[in-house]
Write a protein that holds these residues in place. Structure first.
Motif, short mmCIF file in Angstrom:
data_model
loop_
_atom_site.label_atom_id
_atom_site.label_comp_id
_atom_site.label_asym_id
_atom_site.label_seq_id
_atom_site.Cartn_x
_atom_site.Cartn_y
_atom_site.Cartn_z
N MET A 304 -6.69 0.60 5.53
CA MET A 304 -5.88 1.66 4.91
C MET A 304 -6.30 3.06 5.35
O MET A 304 -5.46 3.89 5.70
N ALA A 305 -7.61 3.32 5.32
CA ALA A 305 -8.09 4.67 5.64
C ALA A 305 -7.70 5.05 7.06
O ALA A 305 -7.23 6.18 7.32
N ALA A 306 -7.86 4.11 7.99
CA ALA A 306 -7.53 4.40 9.38
C ALA A 306 -6.03 4.63 9.54
O ALA A 306 -5.60 5.54 10.25
N ARG A 307 -5.24 3.82 8.86
CA ARG A 307 -3.77 3.96 8.99
C ARG A 307 -3.31 5.29 8.38
O ARG A 307 -2.43 5.97 8.91
N MET A 308 -3.89 5.66 7.25
CA MET A 308 -3.51 6.94 6.62
C MET A 308 -3.92 8.11 7.51
O MET A 308 -3.19 9.09 7.64
N ALA A 309 -5.11 7.99 8.13
CA ALA A 309 -5.58 9.06 9.02
C ALA A 309 -4.65 9.23 10.21
O ALA A 309 -4.50 10.34 10.75
N GLU A 310 -3.99 8.15 10.64
CA GLU A 310 -3.02 8.23 11.75
C GLU A 310 -1.69 8.82 11.31
O GLU A 310 -0.81 9.05 12.14
N GLY A 311 -1.54 8.97 9.99
CA GLY A 311 -0.27 9.52 9.48
C GLY A 311 0.81 8.47 9.31
O GLY A 311 2.00 8.78 9.31
N GLN A 312 0.40 7.21 9.14
CA GLN A 312 1.40 6.16 8.94
C GLN A 312 2.01 6.27 7.53
O GLN A 312 1.36 6.71 6.60
N ARG A 313 3.23 5.80 7.43
CA ARG A 313 3.86 5.61 6.13
C ARG A 313 3.43 4.22 5.64
O ARG A 313 3.62 3.23 6.35
N VAL A 314 2.82 4.16 4.46
CA VAL A 314 2.29 2.87 3.98
C VAL A 314 2.79 2.57 2.57
O VAL A 314 2.74 3.43 1.69
N GLY A 315 3.27 1.35 2.38
CA GLY A 315 3.64 0.88 1.04
C GLY A 315 2.72 -0.25 0.62
O GLY A 315 1.95 -0.77 1.42
N LEU A 316 2.81 -0.63 -0.64
CA LEU A 316 1.96 -1.68 -1.20
C LEU A 316 2.84 -2.78 -1.78
O LEU A 316 3.90 -2.50 -2.35
N ALA A 317 2.37 -4.02 -1.65
CA ALA A 317 3.23 -5.14 -2.07
C ALA A 317 2.43 -6.38 -2.44
O ALA A 317 1.32 -6.59 -1.95
N THR A 318 3.05 -7.21 -3.27
CA THR A 318 2.44 -8.50 -3.65
C THR A 318 2.62 -9.55 -2.57
O THR A 318 1.82 -10.46 -2.46
N ASP A 319 3.75 -9.50 -1.83
CA ASP A 319 4.12 -10.59 -0.92
C ASP A 319 4.17 -11.93 -1.66
O ASP A 319 3.84 -12.97 -1.10
N THR A 320 4.60 -11.93 -2.89
CA THR A 320 4.86 -13.19 -3.61
C THR A 320 5.74 -14.08 -2.74
O THR A 320 6.73 -13.59 -2.18
N GLY A 321 5.45 -15.35 -2.56
CA GLY A 321 4.38 -16.17 -3.00
C GLY A 321 3.30 -16.43 -1.95
O GLY A 321 2.45 -17.28 -2.23
N GLY A 322 3.27 -15.73 -0.76
CA GLY A 322 2.07 -15.77 0.07
C GLY A 322 0.97 -15.03 -0.66
O GLY A 322 -0.21 -15.40 -0.61
N GLY A 323 1.36 -13.97 -1.36
CA GLY A 323 0.44 -13.28 -2.26
C GLY A 323 0.21 -14.14 -3.48
O GLY A 323 1.06 -14.96 -3.84
N SER A 324 -0.91 -13.93 -4.15
CA SER A 324 -1.29 -14.84 -5.23
C SER A 324 -1.00 -14.28 -6.62
O SER A 324 -1.52 -14.78 -7.61
N SER A 325 -0.17 -13.25 -6.70
CA SER A 325 0.07 -12.63 -8.00
C SER A 325 1.43 -11.93 -8.03
O SER A 325 1.92 -11.47 -7.00
N PHE A 326 2.01 -11.83 -9.22
CA PHE A 326 3.21 -11.02 -9.42
C PHE A 326 2.84 -9.59 -9.84
O PHE A 326 3.72 -8.76 -10.03
N SER A 327 1.55 -9.35 -10.05
CA SER A 327 1.11 -8.11 -10.68
C SER A 327 0.69 -7.04 -9.67
O SER A 327 -0.15 -7.29 -8.80
N MET A 328 1.24 -5.86 -9.82
CA MET A 328 0.80 -4.75 -8.96
C MET A 328 -0.56 -4.21 -9.40
O MET A 328 -1.24 -3.55 -8.62
N LEU A 329 -0.99 -4.50 -10.63
CA LEU A 329 -2.37 -4.16 -11.00
C LEU A 329 -3.33 -5.00 -10.17
O LEU A 329 -4.26 -4.49 -9.54
N ARG A 330 -3.09 -6.31 -10.14
CA ARG A 330 -3.92 -7.22 -9.34
C ARG A 330 -3.87 -6.83 -7.86
O ARG A 330 -4.86 -6.93 -7.13
N THR A 331 -2.71 -6.37 -7.43
CA THR A 331 -2.52 -5.99 -6.02
C THR A 331 -3.33 -4.73 -5.70
O THR A 331 -3.95 -4.63 -4.64
N MET A 332 -3.33 -3.77 -6.64
CA MET A 332 -4.16 -2.57 -6.44
C MET A 332 -5.64 -2.95 -6.40
O MET A 332 -6.42 -2.39 -5.61
#
Ligand code: GUN
Ligand code: ZN
Length: 428
Positions: A304-332
């Protein structure tokens, strides 16, 4: 008669990105927010807000945190029932678990049942907007948008297109992918709170002809988003190089077919080569970080730090169901842990921003959702910062808002979600 509503608590609003300077300076806290006709009117002290609208209905949430509802920028709602499936990595996980389940979505009744179940789960977790892949079946898209419409949710979705390397019954063609996507796009894009995303699953499951057709469709409808996957696992990257021997790199398989743009959402984007990073930053395409998925399927560490330093646009996601949670708290929490493994402790303000304004910006909806500010749509979550004994005893020692919030980010779940407001209406 007034329709005004006041929510009182600790109202969190971003004045800027917490990646742009000192994270603490990015945030303002208010006592109350005034909501009218589904939108935020203003924030301020409770006294001032009451003076502005003396007849408003007051919801007093005490010392709970009131913030924008979570925005989950990459999910697969059809994978709801196969979340937490054991023991595979990306390609065999798709073949063993995902494709057999997605096969069932030709049935509108099944698609509708899972879409309803999916939104019940995500709303319970405080998520008010998702960008979802559907399946190759147009019925799966209709079921998703109808379920969202019934709940008045702002959502993004599209028909997942695949014309190779997928089982019989889960393949379309270049032409049907184009035709069905276009019909669905015309039916749903801009209907109420729905937006359409043109959705090639990923390069291994699309022929160059299909990518070309979807690139042409995007050129016809440039206001739409385009969502796909990019450089998630090293085996996958190698496979893409075999399938596309002419391509300079994985991103080039999209770029060469008109599928690279600012409105492109590139899920995972972990194992990027320098040219890919440069092009993504130049174009402004969004990298969608899926931390619970990246650990669960064993994909790798997104820096994340390297991508932000490059000026990338970054979003956050669960990727349910490859991700293991429906919760964005757990994702954070997972994003924090991956940050630590890469040498950077993400600040709680940065985590909350990624889960709201950052993801909204990735979806080009930062002027509508993802923050509490005048004119924004009133999609809100109210978080109890002492929702379990373990969290409460830690939060009790907090000396500032960040110490109060961080235990909920790391240990919180749907029990922390006290209320969810969608377009100015309380859903619970
Ligand atoms: N790559 C292609 N399809 C998928 C999917 O459904 N989930 C994940 N995590 N990666 C993918
Ligand atoms: Zn995905």
């Amino acid at each position: 008669m007034t329709t005004d509503t006041i929510l009182a608590g600790r109202v969190l609003s971003f004045a800027q990105s917490p990646f742009a300077g000192d994270p603490q300076d990015a945030v303002h806290l208010f006592d109350a927010v005034l909501v009218r006709a589904g939108h935020v009117v203003t924030t301020g002290s409770l006294q001032d807000i009451k003076a502005q609208s003396p007849d408003a209905t007051l919801y007093d949430y005490g010392d709970a945190l009131i913030m924008a509802g979570f925005v989950d920028a990459h999910v697969h709602y059809p994978q709801t029932a196969i979340i937490a499936s054991w023991g595979k990595r990306l390609i065999d996980w798709l073949n063993s678990y995902t494709f057999p389940e997605e096969m069932q979505f030709h049935d509108p009744a099944y698609a509708s049942e899972i879409a309803g179940r999916y939104f019940d789960l995500t709303l319970a977790n405080g998520t008010t907007t998702v960008a979802s892949f559907c399946t190759i079946h147009p019925e799966s898209v209709t079921a998703f948008f109808e379920a969202a419409q019934r709940r008045n949710l702002r959502v993004v979705a599209g028909k997942t297109c695949m014309d190779r390397n997928a089982p019989e019954g889960l393949r379309d063609t270049a032409q049907t992918a184009y035709d069905h996507s276009k019909t669905l796009l015309q039916a749903w894009h801009g209907t109420g709170r729905a937006s359409y995303a043109i959705t090639p699953r990923f390069s291994p499951t699309s022929t160059p002809a299909q990518l070309e057709a979807l690139g042409a469709l995007w050129a016809e409808y440039p206001e739409c988003l385009m969502q796909t996957h990019l450089s998630e696992q090293t085996d996958e990257v190698r496979w893409v190089k075999e399938l596309f021997p002419q391509a300079r790199d994985y991103l080039d398989t999209y770029e060469a077919h008109g599928l690279l743009g600012a409105r492109g959402l590139y899920g995972h984007a972990i194992h990027l080569e320098p040219r890919e990073r440069d092009r993504l930053a130049e174009v402004g395409g969004a990298l969608i970080h899926c931390p619970t998925s990246n650990t669960f399927i064993g994909s790798g560490l997104f820096d994340m730090a390297a991508r932000m330093a490059e000026g990338q646009r970054v979003g956050l996601a669960t990727d349910t169901g490859g991700g293991s949670s429906f919760s964005m708290l757990r994702t954070m929490a997972a994003a924090y842990e991956i940050g630590q493994l890469s040498g950077t402790a993400l600040h709680p303000a940065q985590l909350l921003w990624l889960a709201t304004a950052g993801s909204a910006d990735a979806l080009h909806m930062g002027d509508k959702i993802g923050n509490i500010a005048p004119g924004m749509e009133a999609d809100l979550v109210v978080l109890d910062l002492a929702s379990t004994p373990a969290i409460a005893q830690r939060a009790a020692r907090a000396e500032d808002i960040w110490e109060a919030v961080f235990p909920t980010i790391m240990m919180g779940d749907d029990r922390a979600v006290k209320a969810v407001w969608v377009a100015g209406t309380c859903t619970n």
